[in-house]
Design a protein around this motif. Structure first.
Motif, PDB file in Angstrom:
ATOM      1  N   MET A  85     -52.114  47.526  54.620  1.00  0.00           N
ATOM      2  CA  MET A  85     -52.779  48.907  53.654  1.00  0.00           C
ATOM      3  C   MET A  85     -51.877  49.206  53.362  1.00  0.00           C
ATOM      4  N   THR A  86     -51.237  49.712  51.952  1.00  0.00           N
ATOM      5  CA  THR A  86     -50.339  50.380  51.517  1.00  0.00           C
ATOM      6  C   THR A  86     -50.591  50.966  50.260  1.00  0.00           C
ATOM      7  N   TYR A  87     -49.938  52.275  50.251  1.00  0.00           N
ATOM      8  CA  TYR A  87     -49.333  52.913  49.396  1.00  0.00           C
ATOM      9  C   TYR A  87     -48.646  53.812  49.239  1.00  0.00           C
ATOM     10  N   ASN A  88     -48.383  53.850  47.777  1.00  0.00           N
ATOM     11  CA  ASN A  88     -46.901  54.173  47.504  1.00  0.00           C
ATOM     12  C   ASN A  88     -46.928  54.840  46.283  1.00  0.00           C
ATOM     13  N   LEU A  89     -46.657  56.635  46.270  1.00  0.00           N
ATOM     14  CA  LEU A  89     -46.408  57.955  46.042  1.00  0.00           C
ATOM     15  C   LEU A  89     -45.315  57.802  44.832  1.00  0.00           C
ATOM     16  N   LEU A  90     -45.080  57.821  43.620  1.00  0.00           N
ATOM     17  CA  LEU A  90     -44.365  57.433  42.436  1.00  0.00           C
ATOM     18  C   LEU A  90     -42.829  57.080  42.929  1.00  0.00           C
ATOM     19  N   ASP A  91     -42.673  56.100  43.197  1.00  0.00           N
ATOM     20  CA  ASP A  91     -41.780  55.574  43.719  1.00  0.00           C
ATOM     21  C   ASP A  91     -40.858  56.763  44.827  1.00  0.00           C
ATOM     22  N   PHE A 127     -42.650  57.726  48.081  1.00  0.00           N
ATOM     23  CA  PHE A 127     -43.044  57.370  49.187  1.00  0.00           C
ATOM     24  C   PHE A 127     -44.308  56.043  49.325  1.00  0.00           C
ATOM     25  N   ASN A 128     -43.437  55.343  50.625  1.00  0.00           N
ATOM     26  CA  ASN A 128     -44.690  55.035  50.274  1.00  0.00           C
ATOM     27  C   ASN A 128     -44.721  54.569  52.048  1.00  0.00           C
ATOM     28  N   ILE A 129     -46.391  54.236  52.478  1.00  0.00           N
ATOM     29  CA  ILE A 129     -46.728  53.768  53.788  1.00  0.00           C
ATOM     30  C   ILE A 129     -47.458  52.851  53.789  1.00  0.00           C
ATOM     31  N   THR A 130     -47.570  52.099  54.762  1.00  0.00           N
ATOM     32  CA  THR A 130     -47.656  50.950  54.908  1.00  0.00           C
ATOM     33  C   THR A 130     -48.787  50.523  57.246  1.00  0.00           C
ATOM     34  N   LEU A 131     -49.991  50.018  56.911  1.00  0.00           N
ATOM     35  CA  LEU A 131     -50.706  50.414  57.852  1.00  0.00           C
ATOM     36  C   LEU A 131     -51.183  48.585  57.517  1.00  0.00           C
ATOM     37  N   GLY A 132     -51.133  48.620  59.237  1.00  0.00           N
ATOM     38  CA  GLY A 132     -51.736  47.433  59.459  1.00  0.00           C
ATOM     39  C   GLY A 132     -52.584  47.033  61.204  1.00  0.00           C
ATOM     40  N   GLU A 133     -52.621  45.985  61.126  1.00  0.00           N
ATOM     41  CA  GLU A 133     -53.729  45.749  62.816  1.00  0.00           C
ATOM     42  C   GLU A 133     -53.100  44.124  62.693  1.00  0.00           C
ATOM     43  N   ASN A 164     -45.948  51.974  59.208  1.00  0.00           N
ATOM     44  CA  ASN A 164     -44.311  51.800  58.637  1.00  0.00           C
ATOM     45  C   ASN A 164     -44.091  53.089  57.441  1.00  0.00           C
ATOM     46  N   ALA A 165     -43.182  54.193  57.340  1.00  0.00           N
ATOM     47  CA  ALA A 165     -43.470  54.959  56.131  1.00  0.00           C
ATOM     48  C   ALA A 165     -41.909  55.331  55.731  1.00  0.00           C
ATOM     49  N   ASN A 166     -41.913  55.180  53.780  1.00  0.00           N
ATOM     50  CA  ASN A 166     -40.204  55.107  54.035  1.00  0.00           C
ATOM     51  C   ASN A 166     -40.420  56.305  52.792  1.00  0.00           C
ATOM     52  N   TYR A 167     -39.060  57.482  52.559  1.00  0.00           N
ATOM     53  CA  TYR A 167     -39.127  58.114  51.862  1.00  0.00           C
ATOM     54  C   TYR A 167     -37.673  57.990  51.085  1.00  0.00           C
ATOM     55  N   PHE A 168     -37.886  57.989  50.001  1.00  0.00           N
ATOM     56  CA  PHE A 168     -36.460  57.877  49.577  1.00  0.00           C
ATOM     57  C   PHE A 168     -36.283  59.616  48.942  1.00  0.00           C
ATOM     58  N   LEU A 169     -35.330  60.391  49.561  1.00  0.00           N
ATOM     59  CA  LEU A 169     -34.967  60.799  49.016  1.00  0.00           C
ATOM     60  C   LEU A 169     -33.949  61.088  47.158  1.00  0.00           C
ATOM     61  N   THR A 190     -32.457  57.229  51.900  1.00  0.00           N
ATOM     62  CA  THR A 190     -33.531  56.780  52.448  1.00  0.00           C
ATOM     63  C   THR A 190     -34.170  56.750  53.809  1.00  0.00           C
ATOM     64  N   LEU A 191     -34.961  57.668  54.112  1.00  0.00           N
ATOM     65  CA  LEU A 191     -35.565  57.573  55.239  1.00  0.00           C
ATOM     66  C   LEU A 191     -36.523  56.689  55.870  1.00  0.00           C
ATOM     67  N   ASN A 192     -36.776  55.517  56.951  1.00  0.00           N
ATOM     68  CA  ASN A 192     -37.108  55.501  57.208  1.00  0.00           C
ATOM     69  C   ASN A 192     -37.991  55.258  58.627  1.00  0.00           C
ATOM     70  N   THR A 193     -38.933  55.698  58.993  1.00  0.00           N
ATOM     71  CA  THR A 193     -39.440  55.497  60.217  1.00  0.00           C
ATOM     72  C   THR A 193     -40.730  54.249  60.796  1.00  0.00           C
TER      73      THR A 193
END
Length: 154
Positions: free
Chosen positions: A1-7, A9-15, A42-47, A52-55
């Motif tokens: 599952m992936t969610y993007n917000l206005l290029d 921020f994005n987050i991905t969840l998986g099992e 996994n989350a990416n934030y494009f400052l 880019t910050l990733n965790t």
């Protein structure tokens, strides 16, 4: 599952669910089932365009044939800065921030099932530099003032 917000921020969840079944036949048949459940985020934030910050967080639950459960959470993070028209980058990475990395090995023998747990490489930091030239080879076109010709000498 992936969610993007206005290029930005994005987050991905998986099992992931993995089963390993082995059966050994001799005088007594031994069947073992080892299950591994892994949940990933996994989350990416494009400052900015260059920063880019990733965790990422990985949670694992390994259930051995003897029923013992070994759990570990691995948290990694990094910051990436791109420069020189996006051709070079410096990345600062931090691995296993929670210090829970484990090596898990399951053995099934003639009449026993054994799980061995040992500490793996825990919490380390790394800085890397990468350069992407994006242009390979020499000058593709003729240079100014140059003329072409073939000379055959016998």
């Amino acid at each position: 599952m992936t969610y993007n917000l206005l290029d930005k921020f994005n987050i991905t969840l998986g099992e992931t669910i993995a089963n390993n079944r082995s059966e050994q036949k001799s005088r007594n048949t031994i069947t073992s089932l080892i299950r591994n459940y892994a949940t990933n985020a996994n989350a990416n934030y494009f400052l900015t365009k260059s920063l880019t910050l990733n965790t990422s967080l990985n949670y694992q639950d390994n259930i051995a044939a003897n029923g013992n459960s070994v759990k570990a959470s691995i948290w990694n993070a990094n910051a990436v800065y791109r420069f020189m028209q996006q051709k070079a980058e410096v990345k600062l990475s931090a691995f296993d921030l929670l210090r829970q990395n484990k090596n898990i090995t399951n053995f099934v023998r003639e009449n026993s099932a054994t799980t061995t747990i040992s500490n793996g490489l825990q919490q380390y930091f790394m800085i890397t530099f990468s350069y992407y030239p994006r242009k390979f080879g020499g000058n593709n076109g003729p240079s100014r003032g140059a003329s072409g010709g073939i000379m055959i000498v016998k």
